[in-house]
Motif scaffolding. Structure first.
Motif, PDB file in Angstrom:
ATOM      1  N   VAL A  63       1.896 -20.805   5.578  1.00  0.00           N
ATOM      2  CA  VAL A  63       2.165 -20.365   7.522  1.00  0.00           C
ATOM      3  C   VAL A  63       0.872 -20.953   7.929  1.00  0.00           C
ATOM      4  CG1 VAL A  63       2.021 -18.825   8.972  1.00  0.00           C
ATOM      5  CG2 VAL A  63       3.349 -18.132   6.917  1.00  0.00           C
ATOM      6  N   THR A  64       1.281 -22.105   8.065  1.00  0.00           N
ATOM      7  CA  THR A  64      -0.256 -23.460   9.017  1.00  0.00           C
ATOM      8  C   THR A  64      -0.658 -22.563  10.601  1.00  0.00           C
ATOM      9  OG1 THR A  64       1.371 -24.274  10.453  1.00  0.00           O
ATOM     10  CG2 THR A  64       1.192 -25.224   7.975  1.00  0.00           C
ATOM     11  N   THR A  65      -0.528 -21.173  11.149  1.00  0.00           N
ATOM     12  CA  THR A  65      -1.318 -21.356  12.477  1.00  0.00           C
ATOM     13  C   THR A  65      -2.174 -20.451  12.225  1.00  0.00           C
ATOM     14  OG1 THR A  65       0.637 -19.733  12.451  1.00  0.00           O
ATOM     15  CG2 THR A  65       1.358 -21.324  13.343  1.00  0.00           C
ATOM     16  N   VAL A  66      -2.299 -19.607  10.054  1.00  0.00           N
ATOM     17  CA  VAL A  66      -3.387 -19.124  10.343  1.00  0.00           C
ATOM     18  C   VAL A  66      -4.769 -19.455  10.517  1.00  0.00           C
ATOM     19  CG1 VAL A  66      -3.986 -17.059   8.640  1.00  0.00           C
ATOM     20  CG2 VAL A  66      -1.810 -17.488   9.265  1.00  0.00           C
ATOM     21  N   THR A  67      -6.035 -19.574  11.409  1.00  0.00           N
ATOM     22  CA  THR A  67      -7.039 -19.965  10.734  1.00  0.00           C
ATOM     23  C   THR A  67      -8.286 -18.955  10.510  1.00  0.00           C
ATOM     24  OG1 THR A  67      -7.252 -19.447  12.898  1.00  0.00           O
ATOM     25  CG2 THR A  67      -6.210 -21.882  12.477  1.00  0.00           C
ATOM     26  N   GLN A  68      -7.294 -17.685   9.658  1.00  0.00           N
ATOM     27  CA  GLN A  68      -8.916 -16.487   9.330  1.00  0.00           C
ATOM     28  C   GLN A  68      -9.956 -16.891   8.586  1.00  0.00           C
ATOM     29  OE1 GLN A  68      -7.649 -14.864  11.909  1.00  0.00           O
ATOM     30  NE2 GLN A  68      -6.715 -12.457  10.873  1.00  0.00           N
ATOM     31  N   GLU A  69     -11.001 -16.102   8.541  1.00  0.00           N
ATOM     32  CA  GLU A  69     -11.945 -16.443   7.571  1.00  0.00           C
ATOM     33  C   GLU A  69     -11.932 -15.595   6.053  1.00  0.00           C
ATOM     34  OE1 GLU A  69     -17.214 -15.587   7.696  1.00  0.00           O
ATOM     35  OE2 GLU A  69     -15.699 -14.751   8.908  1.00  0.00           O
ATOM     36  N   MET A  70     -11.930 -16.612   5.006  1.00  0.00           N
ATOM     37  CA  MET A  70     -11.400 -16.094   4.284  1.00  0.00           C
ATOM     38  C   MET A  70     -12.522 -16.211   3.237  1.00  0.00           C
ATOM     39  SD  MET A  70      -8.582 -15.127   3.968  1.00  0.00           S
ATOM     40  CE  MET A  70      -7.137 -15.320   5.055  1.00  0.00           C
ATOM     41  N   LYS A  71     -12.850 -15.391   2.168  1.00  0.00           N
ATOM     42  CA  LYS A  71     -14.283 -14.962   0.941  1.00  0.00           C
ATOM     43  C   LYS A  71     -13.479 -15.691  -0.569  1.00  0.00           C
ATOM     44  CE  LYS A  71     -18.167 -14.736  -0.339  1.00  0.00           C
ATOM     45  NZ  LYS A  71     -19.265 -15.701  -0.634  1.00  0.00           N
ATOM     46  N   VAL A  72     -13.567 -16.208  -0.973  1.00  0.00           N
ATOM     47  CA  VAL A  72     -13.899 -15.926  -3.060  1.00  0.00           C
ATOM     48  C   VAL A  72     -14.192 -15.745  -3.098  1.00  0.00           C
ATOM     49  CG1 VAL A  72     -13.059 -18.527  -4.400  1.00  0.00           C
ATOM     50  CG2 VAL A  72     -11.698 -17.646  -2.496  1.00  0.00           C
ATOM     51  N   VAL A 106      -9.915 -15.247 -10.665  1.00  0.00           N
ATOM     52  CA  VAL A 106     -10.589 -15.959  -9.107  1.00  0.00           C
ATOM     53  C   VAL A 106      -9.927 -14.912  -7.939  1.00  0.00           C
ATOM     54  CG1 VAL A 106     -10.842 -17.761  -7.540  1.00  0.00           C
ATOM     55  CG2 VAL A 106     -11.564 -17.781 -10.164  1.00  0.00           C
ATOM     56  N   THR A 107     -10.353 -13.942  -6.660  1.00  0.00           N
ATOM     57  CA  THR A 107     -10.006 -13.235  -5.739  1.00  0.00           C
ATOM     58  C   THR A 107     -10.193 -14.148  -4.666  1.00  0.00           C
ATOM     59  OG1 THR A 107      -9.726 -11.853  -7.071  1.00  0.00           O
ATOM     60  CG2 THR A 107      -9.213 -11.243  -4.802  1.00  0.00           C
ATOM     61  N   ALA A 108      -8.789 -14.071  -3.801  1.00  0.00           N
ATOM     62  CA  ALA A 108      -9.259 -14.774  -2.330  1.00  0.00           C
ATOM     63  C   ALA A 108      -8.992 -12.947  -1.725  1.00  0.00           C
ATOM     64  CB  ALA A 108      -8.172 -15.436  -1.733  1.00  0.00           C
ATOM     65  N   ASP A 109      -9.689 -13.318  -0.737  1.00  0.00           N
ATOM     66  CA  ASP A 109     -10.143 -11.535   0.562  1.00  0.00           C
ATOM     67  C   ASP A 109     -10.372 -12.432   2.013  1.00  0.00           C
ATOM     68  OD1 ASP A 109     -10.177  -9.826  -1.246  1.00  0.00           O
ATOM     69  OD2 ASP A 109     -12.115 -10.110  -1.626  1.00  0.00           O
ATOM     70  N   ASP A 110      -9.270 -12.328   2.672  1.00  0.00           N
ATOM     71  CA  ASP A 110      -9.534 -11.954   3.897  1.00  0.00           C
ATOM     72  C   ASP A 110      -9.867 -10.629   4.875  1.00  0.00           C
ATOM     73  OD1 ASP A 110      -8.716 -12.112   7.090  1.00  0.00           O
ATOM     74  OD2 ASP A 110      -6.750 -11.239   6.711  1.00  0.00           O
ATOM     75  N   ILE A 111     -11.210 -11.508   5.048  1.00  0.00           N
ATOM     76  CA  ILE A 111     -13.227 -10.549   5.730  1.00  0.00           C
ATOM     77  C   ILE A 111     -12.935 -10.971   6.850  1.00  0.00           C
ATOM     78  CG2 ILE A 111     -13.923 -10.973   3.510  1.00  0.00           C
ATOM     79  CD1 ILE A 111     -15.496 -13.374   4.667  1.00  0.00           C
ATOM     80  N   ASP A 112     -12.038 -11.579   7.721  1.00  0.00           N
ATOM     81  CA  ASP A 112     -12.436 -11.834   9.503  1.00  0.00           C
ATOM     82  C   ASP A 112     -11.349 -10.641   9.817  1.00  0.00           C
ATOM     83  OD1 ASP A 112     -11.459 -12.405  11.822  1.00  0.00           O
ATOM     84  OD2 ASP A 112     -11.452 -14.467  10.680  1.00  0.00           O
ATOM     85  N   VAL A 113     -12.577 -10.509  10.982  1.00  0.00           N
ATOM     86  CA  VAL A 113     -12.740  -8.792  11.659  1.00  0.00           C
ATOM     87  C   VAL A 113     -10.891  -8.821  12.848  1.00  0.00           C
ATOM     88  CG1 VAL A 113     -14.862  -8.207  11.335  1.00  0.00           C
ATOM     89  CG2 VAL A 113     -13.794  -9.513  13.402  1.00  0.00           C
ATOM     90  N   THR A 119      -2.961 -10.017   2.640  1.00  0.00           N
ATOM     91  CA  THR A 119      -3.193  -8.944   1.060  1.00  0.00           C
ATOM     92  C   THR A 119      -3.409  -9.544   0.695  1.00  0.00           C
ATOM     93  OG1 THR A 119      -0.630  -8.044   1.556  1.00  0.00           O
ATOM     94  CG2 THR A 119      -1.901  -8.571  -0.460  1.00  0.00           C
ATOM     95  N   SER A 120      -4.982  -9.549   0.074  1.00  0.00           N
ATOM     96  CA  SER A 120      -5.615 -10.214  -0.970  1.00  0.00           C
ATOM     97  C   SER A 120      -4.509 -10.596  -2.481  1.00  0.00           C
ATOM     98  CB  SER A 120      -6.675  -9.504  -1.164  1.00  0.00           C
ATOM     99  OG  SER A 120      -7.498  -9.124  -0.219  1.00  0.00           O
ATOM    100  N   TYR A 121      -5.309 -11.520  -3.004  1.00  0.00           N
ATOM    101  CA  TYR A 121      -4.769 -12.628  -4.156  1.00  0.00           C
ATOM    102  C   TYR A 121      -5.425 -12.531  -5.665  1.00  0.00           C
ATOM    103  CZ  TYR A 121      -1.478 -15.377  -6.947  1.00  0.00           C
ATOM    104  OH  TYR A 121      -1.365 -15.848  -8.275  1.00  0.00           O
ATOM    105  N   THR A 122      -5.583 -12.263  -6.154  1.00  0.00           N
ATOM    106  CA  THR A 122      -6.537 -12.761  -7.201  1.00  0.00           C
ATOM    107  C   THR A 122      -5.735 -13.091  -9.028  1.00  0.00           C
ATOM    108  OG1 THR A 122      -7.596 -10.143  -7.235  1.00  0.00           O
ATOM    109  CG2 THR A 122      -7.335 -11.227  -9.560  1.00  0.00           C
ATOM    110  N   HIS A 123      -5.810 -14.523  -8.836  1.00  0.00           N
ATOM    111  CA  HIS A 123      -5.688 -15.758  -9.263  1.00  0.00           C
ATOM    112  C   HIS A 123      -5.094 -14.207 -11.183  1.00  0.00           C
ATOM    113  CE1 HIS A 123      -4.594 -19.243 -11.482  1.00  0.00           C
ATOM    114  NE2 HIS A 123      -3.766 -19.271 -10.490  1.00  0.00           N
ATOM    115  N   SER A 124      -4.736 -14.626 -11.700  1.00  0.00           N
ATOM    116  CA  SER A 124      -4.498 -14.488 -13.575  1.00  0.00           C
ATOM    117  C   SER A 124      -6.596 -15.460 -14.027  1.00  0.00           C
ATOM    118  CB  SER A 124      -2.983 -14.775 -14.151  1.00  0.00           C
ATOM    119  OG  SER A 124      -3.641 -16.197 -14.246  1.00  0.00           O
ATOM    120  N   ALA A 125      -6.107 -14.263 -15.305  1.00  0.00           N
ATOM    121  CA  ALA A 125      -7.784 -14.951 -16.031  1.00  0.00           C
ATOM    122  C   ALA A 125      -8.128 -16.958 -16.042  1.00  0.00           C
ATOM    123  CB  ALA A 125      -8.190 -14.225 -17.121  1.00  0.00           C
TER     124      ALA A 125
END
Length: 340
Positions: A63-72, A106-113, A119-125
């Motif tokens: 979805v190309t319209t999303v510009t939220q802040e993410m943390k890995v 490796v996990t990606a989290d949405d940390i934008d207020v 929803t976060s995503y955790t990559h397999s080991a």
């Protein structure tokens, strides 16, 4: 009946609801069950690599319209993680460096207020192997290897006892202190700052590691250090490693030591009864001072033992003192009465 094909129908991504992490070796596969094809490539400690985070709809379409802040983040406690960053057109690349061998997620989290929260995503080991061996690691009693950490170990050296052998471990490691078990087996020499130490012979590591027996002979409150050095002269040369100071306490008291004027105690030196210098000549009728120490087998003063001592001489006319040692030592005055 004739087949009828409708002109192409444009299909847009649905509403963004979740994140996707794409590791090296993988490719985004929108519309599939897991949203990815391929397999994550193995990584090496200390080597930076890039993952891509996409914000997708329920079917893994970007979805190309999303510009939220993410943390890995990763499950490697010693890693180097990227700073949080905003997606650009729904996607962003993040650099990661693993420091510890093993398998890590490796996990990606949405940390934008701002809403919504994706929803976060955790990559397999992802499997992480050691980097190239570059240095030696020396572990003494009280220390334990801690791969990937800043110092490569935990704990502090425990006190040693003069005359008692103990083992040290030498590992050949990568830049992040991970043991390299293949192709890194230099011949290692062990040295120590105790000039009376009993050292092992030079020996080659096996599977990147070996234990060596060391015996300190000299007690010291400030401590001795031990150094492991690559001595085989074959490239590459692995960087030496030196231990912290190791306090060494006296062993059990087993004998007395008598020091005359001109002589000095030299604890740990068993070759000359734990002393240096030569006894100076004395003059009949002139008092001089001797020192008596209660010592261990290696001539270290044991301060916990204070027996009663008599100092006698072969001069049958002298005055012979008697007294108790204090903290393992005392001085006694003697006066010779006869030349000899």
């Amino acid at each position: 009946y004739a087949i009828n094909t409708h002109p192409a129908i444009a299909v847009s991504a649905g509403s963004a609801i979740k994140l996707l992490v794409i590791a090296p070796g993988e490719t985004a596969a929108p519309g599939t069950t897991i949203g990815l094809t391929g397999s994550a490539s193995n990584q090496v400690t200390g080597a930076q690599f890039t993952v891509t985070v996409n914000c997708t709809d329920a079917n893994w379409n970007l979805v190309t319209t999303v510009t939220q802040e993410m943390k890995v983040i990763t499950s490697d406690a010693n890693d180097t993680e990227p700073a949080s960053a905003f997606l650009v057109s729904g996607s962003k690349a993040y650099n990661i460096t693993f420091k510890t061998i093993g398998t890590w997620t490796v996990t990606a989290d949405d940390i934008d207020v701002a809403s919504p929260t994706y929803t976060s995503y955790t990559h397999s080991a992802i499997t992480v192997a050691t980097g190239p061996a570059v240095k030696l690691q020396l572990l003494v009693p009280g220390e334990t290897a801690a791969y990937g950490t800043t110092t490569g170990k935990t704990g502090t050296p425990t006190d040693r006892t003069a005359g008692l052998s103990f083992n040290v471990t030498v590992n050949c490691v990568d830049a992040d202190w991970n043991l390299v078990t293949s192709g890194a087996n230099p011949t290692v020499g062990i040295t120590a700052t105790d000039s009376n130490v009993v050292l092992p012979s030079d020996q080659q590591l096996a599977s990147g590691t070996r234990t060596y027996a060391v015996t300190f002979k000299t007690a010291t409150g400030s401590g001795w250090t031990i150094t492991a050095t690559d001595v085989d002269g074959i490239a590459p040369t692995y960087t030496s490693n030196t231990s912290p100071s190791i306090k060494t306490v006296p062993n059990t008291a087993v004998k007395l030591q008598l020091l005359l004027p001109g002589e000095t105690a030299n604890a740990g030196n068993t070759a000359n009864d734990g002393r240096t210098g030569n006894a100076s000549s004395q003059i009949v009728g002139t008092s001089f001072t001797t020192t008596v120490n209660c010592v261990d087998a290696n001539w270290n003063i044991n301060t916990t033992t204070s027996p009663q001592v008599t100092v006698s001489t072969s001069d049958t006319f002298d005055t012979e003192p008697t007294g108790n040692l204090s903290n393992g030592t005392n001085t006694f005055n003697i006066t010779f009465k006869k030349t000899g």
